[in-house]
Design a protein around this motif. Structure first.
Motif, PDB file in Angstrom:
ATOM      1  N   THR A 168       0.821  -1.342   0.050  1.00  0.00           N
ATOM      2  CA  THR A 168      -0.028  -0.183  -0.099  1.00  0.00           C
ATOM      3  C   THR A 168       0.735   1.375  -0.116  1.00  0.00           C
ATOM      4  OG1 THR A 168      -1.586  -1.282   1.197  1.00  0.00           O
ATOM      5  CG2 THR A 168      -1.864   1.035   1.140  1.00  0.00           C
ATOM      6  N   ALA A 169       1.905   1.320   0.992  1.00  0.00           N
ATOM      7  CA  ALA A 169       2.529   2.530   0.931  1.00  0.00           C
ATOM      8  C   ALA A 169       3.542   2.705  -0.306  1.00  0.00           C
ATOM      9  CB  ALA A 169       3.719   2.214   1.834  1.00  0.00           C
ATOM     10  N   ALA A 170       3.684   1.593  -1.072  1.00  0.00           N
ATOM     11  CA  ALA A 170       4.645   1.826  -2.371  1.00  0.00           C
ATOM     12  C   ALA A 170       3.542   2.179  -3.488  1.00  0.00           C
ATOM     13  CB  ALA A 170       5.280   0.804  -2.966  1.00  0.00           C
ATOM     14  N   THR A 171       2.346   2.142  -3.294  1.00  0.00           N
ATOM     15  CA  THR A 171       1.218   2.130  -4.219  1.00  0.00           C
ATOM     16  C   THR A 171       0.927   3.612  -4.170  1.00  0.00           C
ATOM     17  OG1 THR A 171       0.408   0.173  -4.107  1.00  0.00           O
ATOM     18  CG2 THR A 171      -1.149   1.874  -5.140  1.00  0.00           C
ATOM     19  N   VAL A 172       0.765   4.009  -2.934  1.00  0.00           N
ATOM     20  CA  VAL A 172       0.494   5.563  -2.676  1.00  0.00           C
ATOM     21  C   VAL A 172       1.514   6.474  -3.354  1.00  0.00           C
ATOM     22  CG1 VAL A 172      -0.071   7.401  -0.832  1.00  0.00           C
ATOM     23  CG2 VAL A 172      -1.144   5.013  -0.917  1.00  0.00           C
ATOM     24  N   VAL A 173       2.947   5.964  -2.861  1.00  0.00           N
ATOM     25  CA  VAL A 173       4.072   7.079  -3.201  1.00  0.00           C
ATOM     26  C   VAL A 173       4.186   6.948  -4.759  1.00  0.00           C
ATOM     27  CG1 VAL A 173       6.511   7.311  -3.121  1.00  0.00           C
ATOM     28  CG2 VAL A 173       5.413   6.820  -1.174  1.00  0.00           C
ATOM     29  N   LEU A 174       4.025   5.928  -5.529  1.00  0.00           N
ATOM     30  CA  LEU A 174       4.057   5.992  -6.827  1.00  0.00           C
ATOM     31  C   LEU A 174       2.858   6.685  -7.367  1.00  0.00           C
ATOM     32  CD1 LEU A 174       5.176   2.258  -7.421  1.00  0.00           C
ATOM     33  CD2 LEU A 174       6.837   4.468  -7.817  1.00  0.00           C
ATOM     34  N   LEU A 175       1.790   6.571  -6.920  1.00  0.00           N
ATOM     35  CA  LEU A 175       0.749   7.311  -7.375  1.00  0.00           C
ATOM     36  C   LEU A 175       0.978   8.927  -7.485  1.00  0.00           C
ATOM     37  CD1 LEU A 175      -2.518   5.288  -6.121  1.00  0.00           C
ATOM     38  CD2 LEU A 175      -1.814   5.744  -8.451  1.00  0.00           C
ATOM     39  N   LEU A 176       1.408   9.097  -6.051  1.00  0.00           N
ATOM     40  CA  LEU A 176       1.781  10.464  -5.553  1.00  0.00           C
ATOM     41  C   LEU A 176       2.960  11.289  -6.667  1.00  0.00           C
ATOM     42  CD1 LEU A 176       1.586  10.882  -2.041  1.00  0.00           C
ATOM     43  CD2 LEU A 176       0.209  11.812  -3.481  1.00  0.00           C
ATOM     44  N   LEU A 177       3.874  10.341  -7.135  1.00  0.00           N
ATOM     45  CA  LEU A 177       4.775  10.616  -7.802  1.00  0.00           C
ATOM     46  C   LEU A 177       4.420  11.082  -9.430  1.00  0.00           C
ATOM     47  CD1 LEU A 177       7.943   8.307  -6.998  1.00  0.00           C
ATOM     48  CD2 LEU A 177       7.926  10.602  -6.512  1.00  0.00           C
ATOM     49  N   HIS A 178       3.535  10.297  -9.718  1.00  0.00           N
ATOM     50  CA  HIS A 178       2.811  10.420 -11.037  1.00  0.00           C
ATOM     51  C   HIS A 178       1.986  11.732 -11.221  1.00  0.00           C
ATOM     52  CE1 HIS A 178       3.065   6.590 -13.185  1.00  0.00           C
ATOM     53  NE2 HIS A 178       3.826   6.491 -12.449  1.00  0.00           N
ATOM     54  N   LEU A 179       1.491  11.945 -10.004  1.00  0.00           N
ATOM     55  CA  LEU A 179       0.723  13.117  -9.741  1.00  0.00           C
ATOM     56  C   LEU A 179       1.410  14.422  -9.704  1.00  0.00           C
ATOM     57  CD1 LEU A 179      -2.107  11.680  -7.524  1.00  0.00           C
ATOM     58  CD2 LEU A 179      -2.437  12.465 -10.050  1.00  0.00           C
ATOM     59  N   VAL A 180       2.546  14.191  -9.013  1.00  0.00           N
ATOM     60  CA  VAL A 180       3.489  15.636  -8.951  1.00  0.00           C
ATOM     61  C   VAL A 180       4.112  15.717 -10.341  1.00  0.00           C
ATOM     62  CG1 VAL A 180       5.807  16.004  -8.080  1.00  0.00           C
ATOM     63  CG2 VAL A 180       4.025  15.103  -6.227  1.00  0.00           C
ATOM     64  N   VAL A 181       4.499  14.913 -10.816  1.00  0.00           N
ATOM     65  CA  VAL A 181       4.882  15.010 -12.357  1.00  0.00           C
ATOM     66  C   VAL A 181       3.969  15.888 -13.180  1.00  0.00           C
ATOM     67  CG1 VAL A 181       5.873  14.211 -14.699  1.00  0.00           C
ATOM     68  CG2 VAL A 181       6.813  13.383 -12.364  1.00  0.00           C
ATOM     69  N   GLY A 182       2.672  15.170 -13.187  1.00  0.00           N
ATOM     70  CA  GLY A 182       1.429  15.984 -13.913  1.00  0.00           C
ATOM     71  C   GLY A 182       1.304  17.254 -13.401  1.00  0.00           C
ATOM     72  N   ALA A 183       1.134  17.329 -12.258  1.00  0.00           N
ATOM     73  CA  ALA A 183       0.930  18.864 -11.618  1.00  0.00           C
ATOM     74  C   ALA A 183       1.892  19.974 -11.985  1.00  0.00           C
ATOM     75  CB  ALA A 183       0.908  18.800 -10.130  1.00  0.00           C
ATOM     76  N   VAL A 184       2.947  19.341 -12.490  1.00  0.00           N
ATOM     77  CA  VAL A 184       4.009  20.486 -13.068  1.00  0.00           C
ATOM     78  C   VAL A 184       4.077  20.484 -14.476  1.00  0.00           C
ATOM     79  CG1 VAL A 184       6.599  20.930 -13.095  1.00  0.00           C
ATOM     80  CG2 VAL A 184       5.566  19.944 -10.760  1.00  0.00           C
ATOM     81  N   LEU A 185       3.723  19.432 -15.106  1.00  0.00           N
ATOM     82  CA  LEU A 185       3.940  19.659 -16.528  1.00  0.00           C
ATOM     83  C   LEU A 185       2.590  19.868 -17.037  1.00  0.00           C
ATOM     84  CD1 LEU A 185       5.751  16.102 -17.330  1.00  0.00           C
ATOM     85  CD2 LEU A 185       6.688  18.135 -17.572  1.00  0.00           C
ATOM     86  N   VAL A 186       1.531  19.603 -16.892  1.00  0.00           N
ATOM     87  CA  VAL A 186       0.484  20.069 -17.369  1.00  0.00           C
ATOM     88  C   VAL A 186       0.138  21.598 -17.335  1.00  0.00           C
ATOM     89  CG1 VAL A 186      -2.213  20.033 -17.491  1.00  0.00           C
ATOM     90  CG2 VAL A 186      -0.778  17.830 -17.434  1.00  0.00           C
ATOM     91  N   PRO A 187       0.103  22.323 -16.466  1.00  0.00           N
ATOM     92  CA  PRO A 187       0.024  23.647 -16.236  1.00  0.00           C
ATOM     93  C   PRO A 187       1.365  24.262 -16.761  1.00  0.00           C
ATOM     94  CG  PRO A 187       0.163  22.993 -14.101  1.00  0.00           C
ATOM     95  CD  PRO A 187       0.102  21.581 -14.893  1.00  0.00           C
ATOM     96  N   GLY A 188       2.562  23.844 -16.551  1.00  0.00           N
ATOM     97  CA  GLY A 188       3.693  24.382 -16.925  1.00  0.00           C
ATOM     98  C   GLY A 188       3.772  24.579 -18.478  1.00  0.00           C
ATOM     99  N   LEU A 189       3.488  23.349 -19.112  1.00  0.00           N
ATOM    100  CA  LEU A 189       3.783  23.392 -20.382  1.00  0.00           C
ATOM    101  C   LEU A 189       2.600  24.054 -21.389  1.00  0.00           C
ATOM    102  CD1 LEU A 189       5.246  19.737 -20.918  1.00  0.00           C
ATOM    103  CD2 LEU A 189       6.507  21.890 -21.179  1.00  0.00           C
ATOM    104  N   ALA A 190       1.465  23.744 -21.114  1.00  0.00           N
ATOM    105  CA  ALA A 190       0.153  24.062 -21.701  1.00  0.00           C
ATOM    106  C   ALA A 190       0.245  25.712 -21.606  1.00  0.00           C
ATOM    107  CB  ALA A 190      -1.055  23.768 -21.256  1.00  0.00           C
TER     108      ALA A 190
END
Length: 144
Positions: A120-142
């Motif tokens: 569970t902990a690894a799942t949560v952290v990996l999900l958060l890593l994906h969301l962190v990258v998306g939270a920077v890339l989507v508004p930053g690039l668009a």
């Protein structure tokens, strides 16, 4: 008298040049920033919080290390930037199309940790890593 006529055109040219320069700087910085944010989240989760970040890779289980986090986030950012550049060149609504595609890809990328993370902990952290990258890339690039 001609100076006042030329000034608005000159100012407009500078504004256009400044916007192009800002975009040219913002996009690579966004890609690097997404990678840095992911690495910072990894550091907080793994060395600081002591979470064992493992995922199933093929037949085995591997640790998700800092190099994998940096490389994956850089590749995602560069691929997103490349797609955005192509869409902006060939379509009138490149930014809008890209945002929809990027959010769809981000949503689909969340399936990876759900299916391959060990615990569970690894799942949560990996999900958060994906969301962190998306939270920077989507508004930053668009953003223009």
């Amino acid at each position: 008298m001609n100076t006042s006529t030329n000034t608005p055109a000159h100012a407009s040219s500078n504004t256009s040049t400044n916007n192009t320069t800002k975009t040219a700087l913002r996009r690579p910085l966004t890609v690097v920033g997404a990678s840095a944010a992911a690495l910072a989240a990894w550091v907080l989760a793994v060395p600081v919080a002591g979470i064992e970040l493992t995922a199933r890779m093929g037949a085995g289980v591997d640790q998700v290390g800092p190099a994998a986090v940096v490389v994956a986030s850089l590749l995602a950012g560069l691929a997103g930037w490349a797609l955005l550049a192509v869409l902006e060149r060939f379509t009138a609504r490149g930014g809008r199309i890209w945002t929809v595609v990027a959010l769809t890809v981000l949503g689909l990328s969340l399936l990876g940790p759900l299916g391959s993370a060990v615990g569970t902990a690894a799942t949560v952290v990996l999900l958060l890593l994906h969301l962190v990258v998306g939270a920077v890339l989507v508004p930053g690039l668009a953003r223009r």
